[in-house]
Every structure is written in C-alpha cells, then in structure tokens.
Design a protein around this motif. Structure first.
Motif, PDB file in Angstrom:
ATOM      1  N   UNK A 211       0.849  -1.194   0.000  1.00  0.00           N
ATOM      2  CA  UNK A 211       0.000   0.000   0.000  1.00  0.00           C
ATOM      3  C   UNK A 211       0.889   1.249   0.000  1.00  0.00           C
ATOM      4  N   UNK A 212       0.591   2.185  -0.875  1.00  0.00           N
ATOM      5  CA  UNK A 212       1.414   3.401  -0.933  1.00  0.00           C
ATOM      6  C   UNK A 212       0.879   4.499  -0.013  1.00  0.00           C
ATOM      7  N   UNK A 213       1.813   5.223   0.602  1.00  0.00           N
ATOM      8  CA  UNK A 213       1.461   6.323   1.509  1.00  0.00           C
ATOM      9  C   UNK A 213       2.108   7.597   0.983  1.00  0.00           C
ATOM     10  N   UNK A 214       1.319   8.672   0.946  1.00  0.00           N
ATOM     11  CA  UNK A 214       1.896   9.985   0.663  1.00  0.00           C
ATOM     12  C   UNK A 214       1.604  10.857   1.878  1.00  0.00           C
ATOM     13  N   UNK A 215       2.659  11.371   2.503  1.00  0.00           N
ATOM     14  CA  UNK A 215       2.487  12.187   3.701  1.00  0.00           C
ATOM     15  C   UNK A 215       3.287  13.483   3.553  1.00  0.00           C
TER      16      UNK A 215
END
Ligand code: PRP
Ligand code: URA
Length: 243
Positions: A211-215
């Motif tokens: 799962x990709x996360x952009x923070x």
C-alpha cells in the motif's frame, strides 16, 4: 485579511546567524519506497508551521491545511497508473502523451478525513467518495469502527484513502481492513496523510507492504496520550471548530 496572513518563510533566530534556508533544513527521513514524503520545501514547512502553531485561529487553520491537502492530492495522483495517449495539437503536430488508466474513488476516515474531500474534488471532478466512520477512544486511543458506506464497485477502483493524522495507526489499519474485505487489492490503495508518527507509519507499512502512503511530514513520536508530537493537536477539533 487573508492576504495579511500569507505565510512568511520561517526564520532562524538572529543570534545563530543562520539564514532562512538553514531554518528549513529539517531532517525528515523517508522510510520505504512505498512511502512518499512531500519535498520539504520552505513553502511546505511554512504551511506546516502555521497549522502547528497553537495561536493559529480556525479560519487560517482551515485555509493552510487545505493548501497542504491540495499538495498531497496532486502528489497522490502521480502514483496512479497511466497509459500512452497520442493526440494532435492545434498546430497539427502529433504528440504522444499519457492519460490516467482505471477508475478511482476517495474514501475518507470520518471525521477528520472529510476535511480532505474538497481537495480531492478540486482535482478530480465528480469523484465518488465513500466514508468510514472510525473514532479513537479518548482514554485508550483504541480505534473503533462504527459505520461505512462505499461505492458498490469499489473493488474495481483505485482508492485514495484520506486521513490527516496517522498516530498509533489504529484508525488507518481498521479502514484498510474494511477496504480489503470489500475486495480492493492492497496495491490499489493510496493513503494520503498530513502528519504521521514514525511508529504509526512503520506499523502501517509493515502490515500493508504494497500500500502506498503519501504524507507531508513524519513527526518525532507520540506522547503518553498517543498524540503526535510536536504535531498540531486534535486536527478534527481544530478544523471543524469543536475544540
Ligand atoms: C483522529 C485522526 C485519525 C486518528 C489517528 O481521529 O483523524 O483518524 O485520530 O489516530 P490513530 O492513528 O492513533 O488511530 P479521531 O478518532 O480523534 O476522530 P476525529 O476525526 O473525529 O477527530
Ligand atoms: N488525532 C489527532 O487529531 N491528532 C493526534 O495527534 C493524534 C490523533
């Protein structure tokens, strides 16, 4: 006026002799290749400084949070698949560009995640938006699932999961479990987040390695009430004015 409150670059104390550029060289290590931390530009750090400041009033908190949310959505869209798309320009010249492949939807983790819906709509007109109501117990910080309402064909869509705060990770993990149970492949989920704790993002990405996360920022840690430090307090209360 809002114009009066436009962000200024954070400046280091004069006594250190440091320049504004030094003041924004904040270490914020990216962890894994599925995790994208927005470029730590002086503009982003100035926006984050404004929303972290306890003195920032609600109108400005909403305005500057929305600006960061827009940056997160724009970056998030870079992670969706595209296919080659040949067109012809008004000069009659052929040009081979790209276009997005596949359908998307947003899913907000209520309540704070709802603050990110407009930013998504501003970029993706008439995007479908599902909701998952998850609340942390105020004493134990345990996340509890109350309700969900999702597009029926969500399993066939890329899902942009929205929540500004990732503290223990309990809420985001519960939300992803709901999405997986509806048949959404793990690698079709993109989590958009303003501030994460190191332990929360570590746990989350270990549980969901595809799962990709952009923070926008990975903070220092959690306090004894499982609030992110330095953090910005309770995002939902500050955004919706319920503090
Ligand atoms: C906040 C926040 C996240 C969650 C993060 O929501 O918006 O959903 O806490 O904490 P966690 O990673 O430890 O689960 P909260 O339950 O306070 O509700 P709210 O959105 O109504 O403010
Ligand atoms: N939820 C928030 O809004 N802030 C935190 O620091 C942790 C959970």
């Amino acid at each position: 006026t809002l114009a009066d409150s436009e962000p200024t670059l954070p400046t280091a104390p004069a006594s250190t002799g440091a320049s504004p550029k030094d003041a924004v060289r904040i270490s914020n290590p990216p962890c894994k290749d599925t995790i994208t931390v927005l470029p730590q530009t002086s503009q982003l750090i100035a926006l984050l400084t404004l929303i972290r400041d306890r003195k920032t009033q609600r109108g400005d908190f909403v305005f500057y949070s929305n600006r960061i949310i827009r940056l997160l959505v724009e970056e998030g869209l870079n992670h969706l698949p595209v296919v080659s798309h040949p067109i012809e320009t008004p000069l009659g010249t052929p040009y081979t560009g790209v276009k997005f492949q596949g359908k998307i939807c947003g899913v907000s983790i209520m309540r704070a995640g709802e603050s990110m819906e407009q930013g998504l709509r501003d970029c993706c007109r008439s995007v479908r938006i599902g909701k998952i109501l998850i609340q942390r117990d105020e004493e134990t910080a345990q996340a509890k699932l109350f309700y969900d309402k999702l597009p029926e064909d969500i399993a066939d869509r890329y899902v942009l999961l929205l929540d500004p705060m990732l503290a223990t990770g309990g809420s985001a993990i519960k939300a992803v479990e709901v999405l997986l149970s509806r048949g959404v492949p793990e690698d079709h989920i993109l989590f958009l987040n303003l501030i994460a704790s190191p332990e929360g993002i570590e746990k989350f990405s270990e549980m969901f390695p595809k799962l990709r996360v952009v923070t926008a920022f990975v903070d220092e840690g959690l306090d004894d009430k499982s609030y992110i430090t330095p953090g910005l307090g309770d995002f939902g209360d500050r955004y919706f004015g319920t503090a």
